[in-house]
Design a protein around this motif. Structure first.
Motif, PDB file in Angstrom:
ATOM      1  N   UNK A  43       0.830  -1.194   0.000  1.00  0.00           N
ATOM      2  CA  UNK A  43       0.000   0.000   0.000  1.00  0.00           C
ATOM      3  C   UNK A  43       0.870   1.251   0.000  1.00  0.00           C
ATOM      4  N   UNK A  44       0.431   2.228  -0.778  1.00  0.00           N
ATOM      5  CA  UNK A  44       1.101   3.526  -0.822  1.00  0.00           C
ATOM      6  C   UNK A  44       0.037   4.608  -0.769  1.00  0.00           C
ATOM      7  N   UNK A  45       0.434   5.817  -0.436  1.00  0.00           N
ATOM      8  CA  UNK A  45      -0.512   6.922  -0.394  1.00  0.00           C
ATOM      9  C   UNK A  45       0.225   8.221  -0.694  1.00  0.00           C
ATOM     10  N   UNK A  46      -0.549   9.206  -1.137  1.00  0.00           N
ATOM     11  CA  UNK A  46       0.062  10.500  -1.443  1.00  0.00           C
ATOM     12  C   UNK A  46      -0.903  11.620  -1.064  1.00  0.00           C
ATOM     13  N   UNK A  47      -0.320  12.782  -0.795  1.00  0.00           N
ATOM     14  CA  UNK A  47      -1.079  14.006  -0.531  1.00  0.00           C
ATOM     15  C   UNK A  47      -0.488  15.098  -1.407  1.00  0.00           C
ATOM     16  N   UNK A  48      -1.332  15.720  -2.211  1.00  0.00           N
ATOM     17  CA  UNK A  48      -0.891  16.792  -3.099  1.00  0.00           C
ATOM     18  C   UNK A  48      -1.611  18.079  -2.693  1.00  0.00           C
ATOM     19  N   UNK A  49      -0.875  19.006  -2.104  1.00  0.00           N
ATOM     20  CA  UNK A  49      -1.435  20.274  -1.635  1.00  0.00           C
ATOM     21  C   UNK A  49      -0.966  21.374  -2.585  1.00  0.00           C
ATOM     22  N   UNK A  50      -1.895  21.959  -3.334  1.00  0.00           N
ATOM     23  CA  UNK A  50      -1.533  22.951  -4.349  1.00  0.00           C
ATOM     24  C   UNK A  50      -2.319  24.242  -4.137  1.00  0.00           C
ATOM     25  N   UNK A  51      -1.608  25.353  -4.162  1.00  0.00           N
ATOM     26  CA  UNK A  51      -2.220  26.678  -4.069  1.00  0.00           C
ATOM     27  C   UNK A  51      -1.850  27.456  -5.328  1.00  0.00           C
ATOM     28  N   UNK A  52      -2.855  27.945  -6.031  1.00  0.00           N
ATOM     29  CA  UNK A  52      -2.650  28.739  -7.243  1.00  0.00           C
ATOM     30  C   UNK A  52      -3.139  30.167  -6.992  1.00  0.00           C
ATOM     31  N   UNK A  53      -2.296  31.127  -7.322  1.00  0.00           N
ATOM     32  CA  UNK A  53      -2.665  32.537  -7.196  1.00  0.00           C
ATOM     33  C   UNK A  53      -2.454  33.231  -8.539  1.00  0.00           C
ATOM     34  N   UNK A  54      -3.447  34.006  -8.962  1.00  0.00           N
ATOM     35  CA  UNK A  54      -3.363  34.736 -10.227  1.00  0.00           C
ATOM     36  C   UNK A  54      -3.845  36.165 -10.025  1.00  0.00           C
TER      37      UNK A  54
END
Length: 407
Positions: A43-54
């Motif tokens: 088993x594997x897991x991931x967390x992708x935290x992305x903040x976009x500012x324009x």
């Protein structure tokens, strides 16, 4: 607003933020049998935290000039994409999840695009012409905080455009257009760390990707009748620095990475039609037939390819009893060549029902996307040493209920 209705000054400033968190839980099987300590199955897991500012600042001005009109403006766009990706694998000995430092990464992408532009248009009887130019300064700064790797790009470009329209009579006209454009790589293409959601097919970004520069020519004929319109276009497009995904195979694992090719060239013919078949039935459709040639000889002679393709789109609108509107949308894209293979056919049909209420101030819409669950992306890659077939399928059959009200 000016006393002269033909003059106009408009200024816009905007700022938007999007915070997106994605979590994955992954079951991995790599073909081994038994419970050997080195067995990567598990088993594997991931967390992708992305903040976009324009942020955008734009000023446009319209001024009558002689017998024509001059439109000028300035626009600055500031963007930041901050992507923090953590990937963990469960230890067979402790049962705890352990960070995979060779995969986890923190990537920050920043760019600034500053543009000055102007276009002049004028009519000479049945002849209309416009010509313009856009000057753009682009600044790109990327940082892979995990390794301290940085990449900067700084380029100044000029983009001319021209359009000429001639009215043959009240029903027929011909048009010619030319433009030079740019397509910049996004943060997804530039991030050099691997996306290992599929451990046998790994996607890797390329921080050295350069933008595509596109020359586009089009010659068209337009015909308008009482209940229908027909448009026929001959088009040609030449791209310098065409970006395509190149696949390499290592120890049974394929690595897919965007890469600049020399050029690509596309030319073809397009038909567009809009017809009112009945007071309650309108139909719009288009068909595009084209030849594509890509030249990737800067990488290897086997990355040069050519082939024919086509696509079609149809939209049908029905006015039903009880003030209900029905819309059907169908799309079909035929197989199309790439530098290292081809994309296979893609097709789907959407349907929606809409009804207005309260004197059309409000509306309710029920939509079913991809009725037959056929929306997928699949293709073939091949070289002198391997052949690969792939298919990506997302959850595309979605039922949506929307309510809106205008104050």
């Amino acid at each position: 607003l000016f006393d002269d209705k033909n003059r106009e000054l408009r200024a816009v400033a905007s700022h938007s933020v999007r915070d997106q968190l994605e979590q994955q839980r992954i079951g991995v099987y790599n073909g081994f049998v038994g419970e050997l300590p080195e067995n990567p199955d598990g088993l594997e897991r991931s967390v992708n935290d992305e903040i976009n500012r324009t942020s955008i600042i734009q000023i446009d001005y319209v001024q009558p000039l002689g017998a024509g009109k001059l439109e000028t403006g300035y626009k600055s766009t500031f963007r930041t994409f901050d992507n923090d990706y953590t990937y963990e694998i469960r230890s067979r000995t402790t049962g705890e999840f352990v960070n995979r430092e060779d995969i986890s990464n923190h990537f920050v992408y920043r760019d600034q695009i500053h543009a000055l532009y102007g276009i002049y248009s004028q009519s000479f009887g049945d002849f209309e012409v416009s010509a313009g130019v856009r000057l753009e300064q682009t600044l790109v700064d990327t940082e892979l905080k995990t390794t301290g790797e940085k990449n900067e790009q700084d380029y100044l470009n000029l983009f001319p455009s021209m359009q000429a329209l001639y009215h043959l009579d009240d029903q027929h006209s011909v048009k010619f257009t030319y433009s030079r454009r740019i397509d910049r790589p996004g943060s997804w293409w530039l991030n050099p760390f691997p996306d290992i959601a599929d451990s046998l097919n790994i996607r890797i970004g390329n921080p050295n990707i350069q933008p595509e520069f596109i020359h586009s020519l089009e010659l068209g004929h337009m015909a308008k009748f009482e209940k229908s319109e027909f448009t026929t276009n001959l088009f040609f497009r030449h791209v310098d620095g065409q970006v395509d995904y190149i696949v390499r195979l290592e120890n049974g694992i394929s690595f897919r990475q965007p890469t600049n090719l020399n050029t690509s060239m596309t030319y073809g013919l397009e038909f567009i039609n809009s017809t009112q078949l009945a007071p309650w039935w309108n139909i719009n459709g288009s068909v595009s037939l084209f030849q594509v040639r890509v030249d990737g000889s800067n990488l290897d002679d086997e990355f040069t390819n050519s082939g024919f393709s086509w696509n079609a789109k149809m939209t049908s609108d029905f006015s039903l009893p009880w003030d209900v509107d029905l819309q059907l949308v169908g799309n079909y894209t035929a197989p199309e060549i790439e530098a290292q293979g081809r994309d296979l056919a893609r097709y789907y049909i959407d349907i929606s029902l809409q009804r207005d209420f309260l004197d059309k101030k409000g509306s309710v819409t029920l939509s079913l996307r991809d009725i037959f669950d056929t929306r997928t992306f699949q293709g073939e890659n091949a070289s002198s040493t391997f052949r690969q077939e792939f298919e990506y399928k997302r959850e595309s059959r979605i039922l949506l209920l929307s309510l809106s009200y205008n104050i």
